[in-house]
Design a protein around this motif. Structure first.
Motif, short mmCIF file in Angstrom:
data_model
loop_
_atom_site.label_atom_id
_atom_site.label_comp_id
_atom_site.label_asym_id
_atom_site.label_seq_id
_atom_site.Cartn_x
_atom_site.Cartn_y
_atom_site.Cartn_z
N PHE A 133 -5.59 -6.18 13.91
CA PHE A 133 -4.38 -5.69 14.63
C PHE A 133 -3.30 -5.83 13.84
N ARG A 134 -2.44 -4.74 14.38
CA ARG A 134 -0.76 -4.78 13.27
C ARG A 134 -0.14 -6.17 14.26
N TYR A 135 0.68 -6.52 12.93
CA TYR A 135 1.28 -7.75 13.24
C TYR A 135 3.14 -7.66 13.15
N LEU A 136 3.63 -7.82 14.09
CA LEU A 136 4.77 -7.17 13.80
C LEU A 136 5.35 -6.55 13.20
N ASP A 137 6.15 -6.19 12.69
CA ASP A 137 6.75 -4.94 11.68
C ASP A 137 5.25 -4.38 10.28
N GLY A 138 3.96 -4.52 10.36
CA GLY A 138 3.59 -4.77 9.44
C GLY A 138 3.01 -5.11 8.72
N ARG A 139 3.08 -6.45 9.48
CA ARG A 139 2.45 -7.74 8.07
C ARG A 139 1.70 -8.74 8.37
N ASP A 140 1.39 -9.16 6.85
CA ASP A 140 0.19 -10.12 6.80
C ASP A 140 0.65 -11.34 7.97
N LEU A 141 0.06 -11.69 7.93
CA LEU A 141 -0.38 -13.21 8.78
C LEU A 141 0.13 -14.11 7.82
N THR A 142 1.09 -13.45 6.85
CA THR A 142 1.64 -14.78 5.65
C THR A 142 2.67 -14.45 5.55
N GLY A 143 3.26 -13.35 7.18
CA GLY A 143 4.72 -13.39 7.41
C GLY A 143 5.40 -12.12 6.44
N PHE A 144 3.85 -11.67 5.01
CA PHE A 144 5.26 -10.77 4.07
C PHE A 144 4.50 -9.36 5.23
N VAL A 145 5.39 -7.98 4.67
CA VAL A 145 5.42 -7.06 4.84
C VAL A 145 3.86 -6.43 3.66
N ASP A 146 2.46 -5.97 5.08
CA ASP A 146 1.73 -5.89 3.75
C ASP A 146 1.54 -4.06 3.49
N GLY A 147 0.94 -3.83 2.38
CA GLY A 147 0.83 -1.84 2.49
C GLY A 147 2.35 -1.74 1.42
N THR A 148 2.84 -2.37 1.12
CA THR A 148 4.52 -1.57 1.19
C THR A 148 4.14 -1.12 -0.77
N GLU A 149 3.30 -1.34 -1.29
CA GLU A 149 3.06 -0.09 -2.39
C GLU A 149 1.96 1.32 -2.68
N ASN A 150 1.36 1.51 -1.04
CA ASN A 150 0.87 2.36 -0.48
C ASN A 150 1.57 3.43 -1.25
N PRO A 151 0.77 4.63 -2.07
CA PRO A 151 1.66 5.49 -2.13
C PRO A 151 2.16 6.45 -0.83
N LYS A 152 2.81 7.66 -0.30
CA LYS A 152 3.72 7.99 0.49
C LYS A 152 3.07 9.44 0.28
N GLY A 153 3.59 10.09 1.38
CA GLY A 153 3.16 11.87 1.79
C GLY A 153 1.60 11.87 1.10
N MET A 154 2.38 13.57 0.76
CA MET A 154 1.01 14.30 0.37
C MET A 154 0.26 13.64 -0.92
N HIS A 155 1.40 12.57 -1.72
CA HIS A 155 0.41 11.81 -2.87
C HIS A 155 -0.49 10.83 -3.15
N LYS A 156 -0.27 9.95 -1.35
CA LYS A 156 -1.34 9.82 -0.98
C LYS A 156 -2.40 10.51 -1.24
N PHE A 157 -3.15 11.90 -1.01
CA PHE A 157 -4.63 12.23 -0.62
C PHE A 157 -4.93 12.32 -1.88
N ASN A 158 -4.19 12.82 -3.51
CA ASN A 158 -4.96 12.88 -4.52
C ASN A 158 -4.97 11.24 -5.32
N VAL A 159 -4.13 10.18 -4.56
CA VAL A 159 -4.83 9.29 -4.78
C VAL A 159 -6.21 8.14 -4.34
N ALA A 160 -6.14 9.23 -3.07
CA ALA A 160 -7.24 9.13 -2.11
C ALA A 160 -8.80 9.12 -1.99
#
Length: 307
Positions: A133-160
């Protein structure tokens, strides 16, 4: 044109259902057809309930791949890189099929999951199901935002997604999963500043510390890696929190065009740097499962189902 599975690069959802199966017979032709039918289920629900933003992934375990598609093998297909150092472990767990179902409605996830299990029986046993489930504004249950380092936009297709380096499997993705269980009571005993030092970024407004200010044991330090040319070693994460009032954790899912970024990240976390400085976050969470899979393109799955 090769079409990747929608769930690999999908935007974050509110809900998820993670299903891991073991195949209990050797009827590979039937399973090839059933896997294609799972994709059809995703498409049906995506069209019928378009507002729910349905997406899914069907991935085949690296051991089972040789039984299911023995004539065509991804170049870098490899088992889960299990590791252990002191009390830090990355175990491998059973898993021939991994199916990720995501939507902005939990009832839709449940409905799809029910139909998937009905379709795959009696050929499989359900090893594990986990509701994310999504927790608050995209945070892990530790309270920190998760996935901050994820590639964005079209770049994520090149990465994944696999590209021209393995043309027979272009549009596919190497998937790794781990179910982490957090020691929440132990974590909550830390001050906010100590938690921030462990992560390497601020808790409230999610500002990453400058490199010189990061502790060598911080999570961002140990997971933000570069190759010999100074390029970032990247993967796309599809992780989500899970849990109830007793057990809480993170269901980690990574998608990448190669299995090497995950293995390097895991080694950096568990074994640490040249001085043995490991990821201190592992003092507060532990992996209880681990699996390596490959999610081929939609074209590949449909073609193999018809042969």
């Amino acid at each position: 044109m090769t079409q990747a599975q929608k769930g690999i690069c999908a935007e974050p959802n509110l809900h998820a259902l993670f299903l891991t199966f073991n195949v209990i017979d050797d009827d590979a032709p039937t399973m090839r057809k059933k896997i294609a039918q799972v994709l059809a289920l995703f498409s049906h629900y995506d069209e019928e309930y378009y507002e729910a933003m349905v997406s899914g992934i069907v991935a085949i375990g690296t051991d089972y791949w040789y039984e299911l598609y023995p004539r065509s093998i991804p170049q870098e297909l490899s088992p889960f890189p299990r590791m252990s150092c002191d009390d830090r472990n990355a175990p491998a767990s059973p898993g021939d099929l991994f199916i990720q179902i995501k939507a902005d409605r939990m009832d839709i996830c449940h409905a799809i999951g029910t139909e998937v299990i009905q379709l795959l029986q009696p050929n499989v046993d359900l090893y594990e199901e986990v509701k994310g489930f999504r927790y608050l504004d995209g945070r892990d249950l530790t309270g920190f935002v998760d996935g901050t380092e994820n590639p964005k936009g079209m770049h994520k297709f090149n990465v994944a997604l696999v590209g021209d380096q393995d043309p027979d499997f272009a549009g596919g993705s190497y998937i790794h999963i781990q179910r982490y269980r957090h020691s929440m009571e132990k974590w909550k005993q830390l001050s906010v500043s100590a938690q921030e030092e462990t992560f390497g970024r601020t808790k409230t407004n999610n500002v990453e510390f400058k490199g010189v200010d990061k502790a060598p044991f911080s999570h961002t330090k140990r997971t933000s890696l570069k190759d010999e040319q100074g390029n970032s070693i990247e993967m796309l994460r599809q992780s989500m929190p899970y849990g109830d009032m007793t057990i809480q954790g993170l269901y980690f899912v990574s998608c990448a065009k190669s299995p090497l970024p995950f293995a390097k990240m895991l080694k950096s976390m568990i074994f640490g740097d040249e001085n043995g400085v490991y990821d201190k976050l592992l003092d507060f969470t532990s992996a209880e499962t681990g699996g390596a899979f490959f999610a081929p393109s939609i074209n590949f799955i449909k073609q193999q189902a018809n042969e």
